[in-house]
Design an enzyme around this catalytic site. Sequence first.
Site, mmCIF file in Angstrom:
data_model
loop_
_atom_site.group_PDB
_atom_site.id
_atom_site.type_symbol
_atom_site.label_atom_id
_atom_site.label_comp_id
_atom_site.label_asym_id
_atom_site.label_seq_id
_atom_site.Cartn_x
_atom_site.Cartn_y
_atom_site.Cartn_z
ATOM 1 N N HIS A 1 147.801 66.816 0.431
ATOM 2 C CA HIS A 1 146.639 67.061 -0.138
ATOM 3 C C HIS A 1 145.790 67.695 0.995
ATOM 4 O O HIS A 1 145.881 67.279 2.316
ATOM 5 C CB HIS A 1 145.971 65.858 -0.870
ATOM 6 C CG HIS A 1 146.158 64.605 -0.016
ATOM 7 N ND1 HIS A 1 147.107 63.659 -0.473
ATOM 8 C CD2 HIS A 1 145.611 64.144 0.821
ATOM 9 C CE1 HIS A 1 146.974 62.590 0.481
ATOM 10 N NE2 HIS A 1 145.937 62.805 1.263
ATOM 11 N N GLU B 1 139.809 81.401 -2.720
ATOM 12 C CA GLU B 1 140.256 82.921 -3.044
ATOM 13 C C GLU B 1 141.000 82.657 -4.129
ATOM 14 O O GLU B 1 142.088 81.905 -4.274
ATOM 15 C CB GLU B 1 140.993 83.332 -1.898
ATOM 16 C CG GLU B 1 141.620 84.725 -2.022
ATOM 17 C CD GLU B 1 142.365 85.406 -0.813
ATOM 18 O OE1 GLU B 1 142.830 86.323 -0.905
ATOM 19 O OE2 GLU B 1 142.657 84.433 0.136
ATOM 20 N N GLU C 1 141.729 66.124 -2.486
ATOM 21 C CA GLU C 1 141.208 64.809 -2.633
ATOM 22 C C GLU C 1 139.882 64.812 -2.149
ATOM 23 O O GLU C 1 139.439 65.191 -1.475
ATOM 24 C CB GLU C 1 142.024 63.792 -1.595
ATOM 25 C CG GLU C 1 141.374 62.473 -1.365
ATOM 26 C CD GLU C 1 142.097 61.526 -0.416
ATOM 27 O OE1 GLU C 1 141.290 60.510 0.201
ATOM 28 O OE2 GLU C 1 143.002 61.749 0.061
#
Length: 291
Positions: free
Chosen positions: A28, A145, A79
């Site tokens: 994460h 993006e 997170e």
Amino acid sequence: MAESEATPVVPSSELLEWPKKDKRRFLHAVYRVGDLDRTIKFYTEGFGMKLLRKRDIPEEKYSNAFLGFGPEESQFVVELTYNYGVDKYDIGTGFGHFAIATPDVYKFVENARAKGGNVSREPGPVKGGSSIIAFVKDPDGYAFEIIQRASTPEPLCQVMLRVGDLDRSINFYEKALGMKMLRKIDRPEQKYTLAMMGYADEYETTVLELTYNYGVTEYTKGNAYAQVAISTEDVYKSGEVVNHVTQELGGKITRQAGPVPGIGTKIVALLDPDGWKTVLVDNEDFLKELK
């Protein structure tokens, strides 16, 4: 009698090969937001992510939310951290963007726009190429993006960071973290070079996109983006490797390998030569945490 100089410990070749043999994947990305519920609402409605888990730690005055396109056991997620009473952060000039792969960029962007996303680059082909991309900012100003791909096992597919010496960074991530340099692109007309770093092909998994802008050696970090977490089978061995590589290339270990008090999950935390933070997390402990 003169004191004898300490002989530097030379690590074994087996230890230095460990990062390449270790079973690693991106777990994460951690970053701070000013309104947790607002961001959860935007990511779920605007981006189509799922809220995977949420926790509140009142004694430490913060809350976390984990969101992604699939389960944490197998996919890269974000997170989000909300610190009580802090509604704004400085993203700085060093952090670039995250990326999301989708089969239809145009449809994705229209939905994100309808839910309050700030479209900073309209969908269309990249300059001099055929890839379709767009850029959307979330309510805190983090850029995403949006990349068109027919299919992808890992929709949350990139974290882009700017670095001051690309070759040094490539060397660091290969040696300290066992990543492969998947491709390198130089754009002299736009005065930048980038390198895609990861553990598998970028169409199969999440990658780190390191960008060097010609002549720029330093960036501001701000206080918004925090770190990426990567799994490892042995935090102690991984920490030894990192400790050796930082002596050669720069960077440092900020938390020695060991269990986190109160949780028990074993981690080791480090900074790369540009000050970007990575946390290596014991994979077995991480999976136990999820259960």
